[in-house]
Design an enzyme around this catalytic site. Structure first.
Site, mmCIF file in Angstrom:
data_model
loop_
_atom_site.group_PDB
_atom_site.id
_atom_site.type_symbol
_atom_site.label_atom_id
_atom_site.label_comp_id
_atom_site.label_asym_id
_atom_site.label_seq_id
_atom_site.Cartn_x
_atom_site.Cartn_y
_atom_site.Cartn_z
ATOM 1 N N ASP A 1 -31.520 -11.999 -7.471
ATOM 2 C CA ASP A 1 -32.038 -13.340 -7.249
ATOM 3 C C ASP A 1 -32.919 -13.721 -8.433
ATOM 4 O O ASP A 1 -33.455 -12.846 -9.129
ATOM 5 C CB ASP A 1 -32.840 -13.408 -5.955
ATOM 6 C CG ASP A 1 -31.934 -13.540 -4.746
ATOM 7 O OD1 ASP A 1 -30.727 -13.733 -4.939
ATOM 8 O OD2 ASP A 1 -32.434 -13.432 -3.609
ATOM 9 N N GLU A 2 -33.095 -14.985 -8.620
ATOM 10 C CA GLU A 2 -33.830 -15.434 -9.804
ATOM 11 C C GLU A 2 -35.288 -15.005 -9.799
ATOM 12 O O GLU A 2 -35.912 -14.915 -10.861
ATOM 13 C CB GLU A 2 -33.751 -16.952 -9.924
ATOM 14 C CG GLU A 2 -34.292 -17.693 -8.703
ATOM 15 C CD GLU A 2 -34.147 -19.189 -8.843
ATOM 16 O OE1 GLU A 2 -34.487 -19.710 -9.916
ATOM 17 O OE2 GLU A 2 -33.680 -19.834 -7.888
ATOM 18 N N GLU B 1 -26.051 -13.752 4.417
ATOM 19 C CA GLU B 1 -24.941 -13.176 3.655
ATOM 20 C C GLU B 1 -25.231 -11.753 3.202
ATOM 21 O O GLU B 1 -24.326 -10.921 3.136
ATOM 22 C CB GLU B 1 -24.588 -14.064 2.450
ATOM 23 C CG GLU B 1 -25.539 -13.977 1.265
ATOM 24 C CD GLU B 1 -26.810 -14.759 1.480
ATOM 25 O OE1 GLU B 1 -27.690 -14.693 0.603
ATOM 26 O OE2 GLU B 1 -26.936 -15.440 2.514
ATOM 27 N N ASP B 2 -26.502 -11.429 2.908
ATOM 28 C CA ASP B 2 -26.791 -10.065 2.470
ATOM 29 C C ASP B 2 -26.722 -9.084 3.634
ATOM 30 O O ASP B 2 -26.344 -7.928 3.463
ATOM 31 C CB ASP B 2 -28.146 -9.987 1.762
ATOM 32 C CG ASP B 2 -29.257 -10.612 2.579
ATOM 33 O OD1 ASP B 2 -28.966 -11.173 3.655
ATOM 34 O OD2 ASP B 2 -30.421 -10.550 2.137
ATOM 35 N N ARG C 1 0.840 -1.195 0.000
ATOM 36 C CA ARG C 1 0.000 0.000 0.000
ATOM 37 C C ARG C 1 0.880 1.251 0.000
ATOM 38 O O ARG C 1 1.900 1.301 0.684
ATOM 39 C CB ARG C 1 -0.903 0.021 1.228
ATOM 40 C CG ARG C 1 -1.785 -1.208 1.383
ATOM 41 C CD ARG C 1 -2.329 -1.268 2.801
ATOM 42 N NE ARG C 1 -3.149 -2.429 3.040
ATOM 43 C CZ ARG C 1 -2.686 -3.630 3.366
ATOM 44 N NH1 ARG C 1 -1.383 -3.825 3.490
ATOM 45 N NH2 ARG C 1 -3.508 -4.629 3.585
ATOM 46 N N ARG D 1 -32.447 -14.334 10.604
ATOM 47 C CA ARG D 1 -31.895 -12.998 10.349
ATOM 48 C C ARG D 1 -31.622 -12.261 11.660
ATOM 49 O O ARG D 1 -30.630 -11.542 11.784
ATOM 50 C CB ARG D 1 -32.845 -12.189 9.469
ATOM 51 C CG ARG D 1 -32.830 -12.593 7.993
ATOM 52 C CD ARG D 1 -33.737 -11.661 7.201
ATOM 53 N NE ARG D 1 -33.777 -12.009 5.791
ATOM 54 C CZ ARG D 1 -32.937 -11.560 4.879
ATOM 55 N NH1 ARG D 1 -31.963 -10.752 5.251
ATOM 56 N NH2 ARG D 1 -33.045 -11.910 3.613
ATOM 57 N N ARG E 1 -22.332 -15.922 -4.021
ATOM 58 C CA ARG E 1 -22.684 -14.754 -4.825
ATOM 59 C C ARG E 1 -21.678 -13.619 -4.648
ATOM 60 O O ARG E 1 -21.627 -12.695 -5.457
ATOM 61 C CB ARG E 1 -24.085 -14.274 -4.456
ATOM 62 C CG ARG E 1 -24.178 -13.610 -3.095
ATOM 63 C CD ARG E 1 -25.604 -13.318 -2.690
ATOM 64 N NE ARG E 1 -26.348 -12.720 -3.778
ATOM 65 C CZ ARG E 1 -27.670 -12.835 -3.913
ATOM 66 N NH1 ARG E 1 -28.362 -13.539 -3.030
ATOM 67 N NH2 ARG E 1 -28.297 -12.253 -4.911
#
Length: 763
Positions: A555-556, A643-644, A431, A718, A539
């Protein structure tokens, strides 16, 4: 002729007589000193006209600065060389790089001995390493080794002093003369000199030490760390007293100090002189000699008055209400006051000659502190008065950044130490000082991703640049059906119709193979199928197929129109460091249960934008996968729909900013499809009915039957996820917002032809 010779002889004789009578004494003294020059060396200064000048100070006093316990630089250096045989160590000569090339930068901590207690501070250091992404339990994989012996306090008068360290470390088969070892130390030496003596030979080990002397510090090898107390938090830590990008009010005091005054010994000279700058108005300098067991034996005429004045002011109040804080040396070069001033946004004025400042290899302290000289103490008030208010504000804001980025917890201090060492292993991928000294800081900028500031989402504005004008759609599919469902077909068509779409990637996370190419819809942009590992965090894996800065995570079963996608992307390009999307949640503190909760109800606040339909920068894929430790990723893998939330927590922790919600066509909440057909059980498999992380239902929106049970289970998971993440980070990173962005003419009573996104208003 003879007369001329006679006159010449008389003139020469008279000249010698004059020299003898008027300058003979000086000649004799000069000859005397010249004869003794080889026998004895005179103390500095060597005045040739000593008899003509009055002596105000003894040369020995000048050499020792008035303190007989203070060693000269030559004596300190000799003491250091007698203790540390490898004083000339550099990374190239005393570190085995080959151990790091095989398995990367991994750190191994020695197993703790049951009969050997360790201090609370050293326990925190070991815990920070073992909870980090650097840790490995296998010494064969390790690049760096940490002793389990507590080496923080090496004052042999301390109760925490560990004896016989030399004999014990020689018995370790991995010690190897200290090579590839890192030794932590906060206190070294003892009364009266407080030298750098650790009581054992560190050999070729890297020393991470507080109160480091510049003469003993080995540049590019050792690491200077701050002195922190045993109460310093393990993780998280308290935030600074100045809010980000805010302007503090005008402070009551310009310059303050309140602390101990040493009557004798090392460090007493500077603190004894602090009373000279006290004016009782905007400069407050308070000292007390009422400390220690025998302070009354040494007290001077000022002690009684100083002790009375000392009690008139509160220390925390002075920190809050002062612009500059004096940070003088104590018995050692560093002090707790340094971190206290940083947190309080009180610009440190350092009076500690020869102190190697903490992490000075990476941190530019000229932007956050005033480095003074102990010998020029009386010039400090006039010096700080000359600093322009704009620069003072920059100083204060930089102190808050440095405190939050590197010093607010033991975790950050330890991780900064390790990252500095890691940068030395690959200088071409290290860095820059710009990255270390600019938000969000070096710990959150991964050099494995890039070393160019323009590749990160944080520096576009500073460099006058913008993110790429295209995005990559990343659709996660978990359906087990043999054929593609109608929702995903419509979604692909809507996304591919966007003028900003560069490519579509489909993450196939099912047991059954994906349909053949002829079954997928025809699109104007490339469509690529990626086989997933059937984990929730797939994802966010940093796929090399993603070539654009922006990622549209979907999402689908997400339902979006092309206009919604276009508008959301335009908004994201103005806020590339944030998550910009559609379905939103808000968190809150539940005082009855004593834990954090969340709700998906429509409220006036939001703090989470679900990644079922959201834009973010592709760098967050790398940060999610490489920055977060394995333990945290295992936690996410064990909880569905977590995960979200973790991604939102991570981005909020990095940016200190909330996500942004954009306009979405209103849809009935009960029409959210329930996904079925997923395999129950198995590692990484979503449980029944939990394949799609669609917007969760709040407890008030109960649904009968299996769908209602699934929604309740999702809600509970959640909740658990959110609270476990808060416990891991040590604080609540999420930031609430009341902002939603709509097109300028959204729902205005004007012609549809004048609106850029008219389809957003259609149901």
């Amino acid at each position: 002729m003879q007369t001329r010779k006679k006159y010449i002889f008389l003139t020469f004789l008279a000249s010698w007589l004059l020299i003898f009578f008027f300058g003979g004494d000086q000649l004799r003294r000069f000859a005397f000193f010249s004869g003794r020059k080889a026998k004895a060396r005179r103390n500095w200064p060597r005045w040739t006209d000593r008899s003509l000048l009055k002596n105000f100070a003894d040369p020995e006093e000048l050499q020792r600065d008035g303190d007989p316990s203070l060693l000269s630089p030559r004596e300190r250096r000799a003491a250091w060389l007698s203790i540390y045989k490898s004083s000339r160590c550099r990374m190239e000569s005393c570190f085995d790089f080959s151990r790091c090339e095989r398995n990367g930068f991994k750190v191994f901590t020695y197993p703790r001995e049951r009969d050997q207690p360790i201090s609370e501070s050293y326990g925190k250091i070991l815990a920070s390493i073992e909870r980090s992404r650097y840790y490995t339990p296998n010494p064969e994989e390790a690049c760096l080794f940490i002793l389990s012996i507590d080496t923080l306090d090496r004052d042999h008068l301390s109760a925490q002093y560990v004896r016989d360290v030399d004999e014990r470390i020689r018995g370790f088969p991995l010690w190897n003369g200290g090579r590839n070892h890192l030794v932590f130390n906060l206190y070294s030496g003892t009364w009266p000199n407080y030298t750098g003596d650790l009581g054992f030979d560190i050999g070729q080990a890297i020393l991470a030490k507080a109160s480091f002397d510049t003469e003993s510090f080995r540049p590019g090898f050792d690491v200077s760390i701050p002195l922190f107390s045993k109460d310093h938090p393990q993780r998280g830590g308290e935030r600074g007293w100045l809010y980000q990008d805010s302007v503090p009010p005008k402070k009551k005091y310009l310059l303050v100090f309140k602390g101990k005054r040493y009557l004798t010994g090392i460090g007493s000279g500077t603190r004894n002189a602090l009373h000279h700058i006290h004016n009782g108005k905007d400069i407050i300098s308070l000292t007390t000699c009422k400390h220690g067991k025998d302070w009354e034996k040494h007290k001077d005429t000022r002690c009684d008055k100083d002790n009375v004045d000392y009690e008139k002011f509160d220390y925390q109040e002075l920190l809050h209400n002062s612009t500059f804080c004096i940070v003088p040396r104590g018995r050692r070069l560093g002090s707790f006051r340094f971190l206290e001033a940083l947190q309080a946004a009180c610009v440190p004025v350092l009076l500690s000659d020869g102190w190697e400042l903490p992490f000075a290899e990476a941190i530019d302290w000229s932007k956050a502190a005033v480095v003074g000289s102990e010998r020029l103490l009386l010039q400090i008030p006039s010096a700080v008065r000359c600093i322009h208010p704009e620069r003072v504000l920059a100083f204060q804001q930089q102190t808050q950044f440095l405190w939050d980025a590197y010093f607010s917890s033991v975790d950050k201090i330890v991780h900064t130490t390790l990252e500095i060492i890691k940068d030395r292993l690959s200088p071409h991928r290290s860095r820059s000082r710009f990255l270390w000294n600019t938000l969000p800081g070096g710990l959150l900028v991964l050099p494995d991703f890039s070393t160019h500031p323009g590749d990160f989402p944080f520096y576009y504005l500073q460099h006058g640049s913008s993110p790429s004008e295209k995005f990559t759609a990343f659709i996660r599919v978990v359906s087990q059906a043999g054929s593609l469902s109608q929702p995903i077909l419509r979604l692909i068509q809507a996304v591919s119709g966007s003028q900003y779409c560069a490519q579509i990637l489909v993450l196939w996370s099912c047991e059954k193979p994906p349909p053949p190419g002829g079954k997928w819809p025809q699109t104007t942009v490339p469509l690529t199928i990626i086989q997933g590992r059937r984990k929730f965090s797939d994802r966010f894996f940093p796929s090399t197929a993603i070539q654009t800065d922006a990622v549209l995570s979907l999402d689908e079963h997400t339902s979006l129109s092309t206009s919604e996608v276009d508008f959301a992307f335009v908004v994201w390009r103005s806020f590339p460091e944030r998550i910009v999307g559609f379905p939103a949640l808000s968190h809150f503190w539940d005082p009855e249960q004593g834990r954090w909760g969340y709700t998906s109800k429509w409220t006036n606040e939001l703090s989470i934008v679900l990644t079922a339909a959201a834009f973010y920068h592709r760098y967050y894929h790398s940060l999610f996968t490489e920055y977060l430790p394995a333990g945290l990723q295992e936690l996410v893998g064990g909880l569905a729909a977590c995960e979200d939330i973790l991604m939102n927590v991570l981005v909020a922790a990095v940016t200190k900013l909330p996500p942004i919600k954009v306009t979405q066509r209103k849809q009935p909440k009960d029409t959210v499809p329930q996904q079925v057909g997923c395999v129950d059980g198995g590692v990484g498999n979503p449980p029944s009915g939990e394949c799609s992380p669609s917007p969760p239902r709040s407890p008030a929106a109960k649904v009968k039957g299996t769908a209602g049970a699934a929604g309740s289970r999702r809600f509970s998971q959640r909740q658990d996820c959110l609270n476990q993440l808060v416990d891991w980070f040590g604080y609540m990173p999420l930031v609430s917002s009341q902002l939603r962005l709509d097109p300028v003419l959204f729902k205005d009573q004007v012609s549809v032809l004048r609106k850029k996104y008219p389809r957003l208003e259609k149901p």
